[in-house]
Scaffold this active site. Structure first.
Site, PDB file in Angstrom:
ATOM      1  N   GLY A  88      11.968  -5.304 -26.329  1.00  0.00           N
ATOM      2  CA  GLY A  88      12.022  -6.643 -25.736  1.00  0.00           C
ATOM      3  C   GLY A  88      11.745  -6.633 -24.243  1.00  0.00           C
ATOM      4  O   GLY A  88      10.928  -7.409 -23.740  1.00  0.00           O
ATOM      5  N   LYS A  95      19.148   3.426 -21.344  1.00  0.00           N
ATOM      6  CA  LYS A  95      20.010   4.509 -21.806  1.00  0.00           C
ATOM      7  C   LYS A  95      19.367   5.404 -22.863  1.00  0.00           C
ATOM      8  O   LYS A  95      18.770   4.923 -23.811  1.00  0.00           O
ATOM      9  CB  LYS A  95      21.311   3.919 -22.355  1.00  0.00           C
ATOM     10  CG  LYS A  95      22.115   3.328 -21.233  1.00  0.00           C
ATOM     11  CD  LYS A  95      23.421   2.638 -21.588  1.00  0.00           C
ATOM     12  CE  LYS A  95      23.867   2.663 -22.989  1.00  0.00           C
ATOM     13  NZ  LYS A  95      24.810   1.607 -23.322  1.00  0.00           N
ATOM     14  N   GLY A 155      14.570  -4.420 -31.238  1.00  0.00           N
ATOM     15  CA  GLY A 155      15.472  -3.637 -32.083  1.00  0.00           C
ATOM     16  C   GLY A 155      14.847  -3.293 -33.423  1.00  0.00           C
ATOM     17  O   GLY A 155      14.972  -2.166 -33.909  1.00  0.00           O
ATOM     18  N   ARG A 164       6.468 -15.100 -28.522  1.00  0.00           N
ATOM     19  CA  ARG A 164       6.937 -15.142 -29.908  1.00  0.00           C
ATOM     20  C   ARG A 164       6.468 -16.411 -30.622  1.00  0.00           C
ATOM     21  O   ARG A 164       6.277 -16.397 -31.839  1.00  0.00           O
ATOM     22  CB  ARG A 164       8.454 -15.037 -29.950  1.00  0.00           C
ATOM     23  CG  ARG A 164       8.901 -13.607 -29.717  1.00  0.00           C
ATOM     24  CD  ARG A 164      10.386 -13.460 -29.778  1.00  0.00           C
ATOM     25  NE  ARG A 164      10.739 -12.044 -29.890  1.00  0.00           N
ATOM     26  CZ  ARG A 164      11.939 -11.566 -29.621  1.00  0.00           C
ATOM     27  NH1 ARG A 164      12.904 -12.387 -29.242  1.00  0.00           N
ATOM     28  NH2 ARG A 164      12.176 -10.273 -29.747  1.00  0.00           N
TER      29      ARG A 164
HETATM   30  P1  ADP Z   1      13.473  -2.255 -24.131  1.00  0.00           P
HETATM   31  O1  ADP Z   1      14.156  -3.603 -24.272  1.00  0.00           O
HETATM   32  O2  ADP Z   1      12.025  -2.383 -23.823  1.00  0.00           O
HETATM   33  O3  ADP Z   1      13.758  -1.362 -25.300  1.00  0.00           O
HETATM   34  P2  ADP Z   1      15.663  -1.209 -22.578  1.00  0.00           P
HETATM   35  O4  ADP Z   1      16.507  -2.366 -23.009  1.00  0.00           O
HETATM   36  O5  ADP Z   1      16.001   0.119 -23.110  1.00  0.00           O
HETATM   37  O6  ADP Z   1      14.106  -1.541 -22.836  1.00  0.00           O
HETATM   38  O7  ADP Z   1      15.738  -1.057 -20.992  1.00  0.00           O
HETATM   39  C1  ADP Z   1      15.313  -2.052 -20.103  1.00  0.00           C
HETATM   40  C2  ADP Z   1      16.091  -1.969 -18.820  1.00  0.00           C
HETATM   41  O8  ADP Z   1      16.105  -0.666 -18.291  1.00  0.00           O
HETATM   42  C3  ADP Z   1      15.483  -2.845 -17.756  1.00  0.00           C
HETATM   43  O9  ADP Z   1      16.336  -3.938 -17.521  1.00  0.00           O
HETATM   44  C4  ADP Z   1      15.392  -1.928 -16.537  1.00  0.00           C
HETATM   45  O10 ADP Z   1      15.830  -2.526 -15.346  1.00  0.00           O
HETATM   46  C5  ADP Z   1      16.303  -0.785 -16.920  1.00  0.00           C
HETATM   47  N1  ADP Z   1      15.968   0.456 -16.193  1.00  0.00           N
HETATM   48  C6  ADP Z   1      14.797   1.100 -16.148  1.00  0.00           C
HETATM   49  N2  ADP Z   1      14.862   2.152 -15.332  1.00  0.00           N
HETATM   50  C7  ADP Z   1      16.111   2.197 -14.828  1.00  0.00           C
HETATM   51  C8  ADP Z   1      16.794   3.039 -13.910  1.00  0.00           C
HETATM   52  N3  ADP Z   1      16.178   4.084 -13.327  1.00  0.00           N
HETATM   53  N4  ADP Z   1      18.085   2.769 -13.623  1.00  0.00           N
HETATM   54  C9  ADP Z   1      18.708   1.722 -14.204  1.00  0.00           C
HETATM   55  N5  ADP Z   1      18.116   0.882 -15.075  1.00  0.00           N
HETATM   56  C10 ADP Z   1      16.833   1.111 -15.390  1.00  0.00           C
HETATM   57 MG    MG Z   2      16.214  -4.208 -24.013  1.00  0.00          MG
END
Ligand code: ADP
Ligand code: MG
Length: 406
Positions: A360, A202, A384, A37
């Protein structure tokens, strides 16, 4: 409507220009673990320095509770910024008040200062618009104009993002302009074939993105924690894997909608199932329709996509001309469950069209896995904010700069 650009601010030599950056970098033991960043803020800062402006940088870091907290100080960021710019950066140990005022008053043309963490002041994130406006007024005293360039915060109605931009003559910096240009291409004019890869924890975090992008894409690839809600929606048992029971009907709706639209939703055919959540877990690859056939039965949990799925996803990605990826494919923080994420990142680097990484954790994942930013078309600095943009939501920090959603 387009954003106001820096040109709209007129001659900047000798003027005090406040730049709202997003220098919210991850810190470990007081060290910056990813300076992405800070690097992303350089084009705007360099152009203002070269134009002879007196540059006053403001940013937040972490989530202090509205009062000073040494562990969220921007001091290490000032040092790193100075190294990257190759020139001195004055650090003011307060955001407003006499310390900050003195630092700003001492700036010569082309000099730069960084003020302490905005969120050490309750007014920055106050719910009450009057409190935010009062704090923005204190900040406004330090500048003749505002360049807003913290893309990661444009979805927030906060004093330095929104009210300050109303008070001072304001325009968007180059980072925001670049981010918007790329995100616009993902929603308005993607070259086909267009694949969107979604993962992360999620499905409920990503519903808006799925809804907004489903009619625009050719394929939607589902990995990460959300894949289990998709598998369950198709009638499979998923052991102790992340499952959002309350989203099953929503997900069934997406599956139906996709087949009506002729969009291919590509679901995993194999997953890595673990005995428990942890670096020392036992694990094995299972067919996606037989997760509970592992030695751990109903207590086994899926923590990554399997190798067959990774290969299939990689093939779809490589055959696409536009790819947007958000959300790690597995728990990449643990090496045993990082292979899926790594394979997908690798495939994105081979896309000849536009490849974009948003989110992120996704951005942190590709860097932690050893990839460099220039291997991708674009890595969004705003998790976000980029998702809310792709959901078609209104973004107050952009609207105040003249932009409106088309
Ligand atoms: P981003 O920040 O890129 O949008 P998210 O915040 O939605 O991504 O998700 C990131 C998290 O999802 C990571 O910490 C990762 O460990 C978790 N994750 C990925 N696959 C799984 C899984 N099968 N079970 C539990 N957590 C998971
Ligand atoms: Mg995230």
């Amino acid at each position: 409507m387009p954003l106001r650009t820096i040109d709209s601010l007129g001659e900047l030599a000798g003027k005090r220009v406040i730049v709202r950056c997003d220098l919210n970098v991850p810190l470990g033991d007081g060290q910056i673990t990813d300076d992405g960043r800070i690097r992303a803020s350089l084009p705007t800062l360099n152009s203002l320095i070269n134009a002879g402006a007196r540059v006053v940088v403001i940013s937040h870091l972490g989530r202090p509770d509205g009062s000073p907290d040494a562990k969220y100080s921007l001091a290490p960021v000032a040092q790193r910024l100075s190294e990257l710019l190759g020139k001195g950066v004055t650090f003011a140990s307060d955001t407003v008040g006499s310390v900050a005022r003195d630092a700003v008053n001492e700036l010569g043309d082309g000099d730069i200062a960084l003020l302490e963490n905005l969120r050490f002041n309750a007014g920055e994130t106050a719910k009450d618009a009057g409190e935010r406006r009062a704090f923005a007024g204190e900040l406004a005293a330090f500048g003749d104009a505002l360049v807003s360039d913290g893309f990661g915060v444009v979805h927030r109605k906060q004093a330095s993002v929104f009210e300050l931009a109303e008070i001072l003559p304001s325009a968007a910096g180059q980072l925001i302009a670049t981010e918007l240009e790329v995100l616009d291409r993902l929603t308005e004019s993607p070259t086909k074939p267009y694949a969107v890869v979604l993962g992360g924890s999620k499905v409920s975090d990503k519903l808006g993105v799925i809804e907004h992008l489903l009619p625009r894409v050719d394929s939607l690839l589902i990995g990460g924690g959300m894949l289990f809600t998709f598998l369950a929606a198709k009638g499979h048992r998923v052991g102790a894997s992340l499952l959002e029971v309350d989203q099953l009907d929503v997900v069934r709706g997406y599956l139906d909608r996709a087949s009506e639209l002729g969009v291919e939703i590509v679901l995993p055919t194999d997953v890595v199932v673990a005995s428990k959540f942890g670096a020392d877990a036992e694990h094995q690859v299972r067919p996606a329709d037989d997760i509970e056939g592992s030695p751990w039965g109903e207590s086994g949990l899926g923590l990554d996509i399997g190798p067959e799925t990774a290969a299939k996803f990689a093939e779809v990605i490589r055959a696409s001309d536009t790819v947007f990826w958000n959300g790690p494919m597995g728990v990449f923080e643990i090496p045993a469950f990082a292979a899926g994420t790594k394979a997908i990142a690798e495939a994105l680097t081979e896309v000849t069209g536009l490849s974009v990484v948003g989110g992120g954790d996704s951005a942190a994942a590709v860097r932690a896995l050893g990839f460099t930013d220039d291997q991708f078309g674009h890595i969004s600095t705003g998790g976000g904010a980029s998702l809310e943009f792709l959901e078609g939501k209104s973004l107050p920090g952009l609207e105040v700069l003249g932009w409106s959603a088309s």
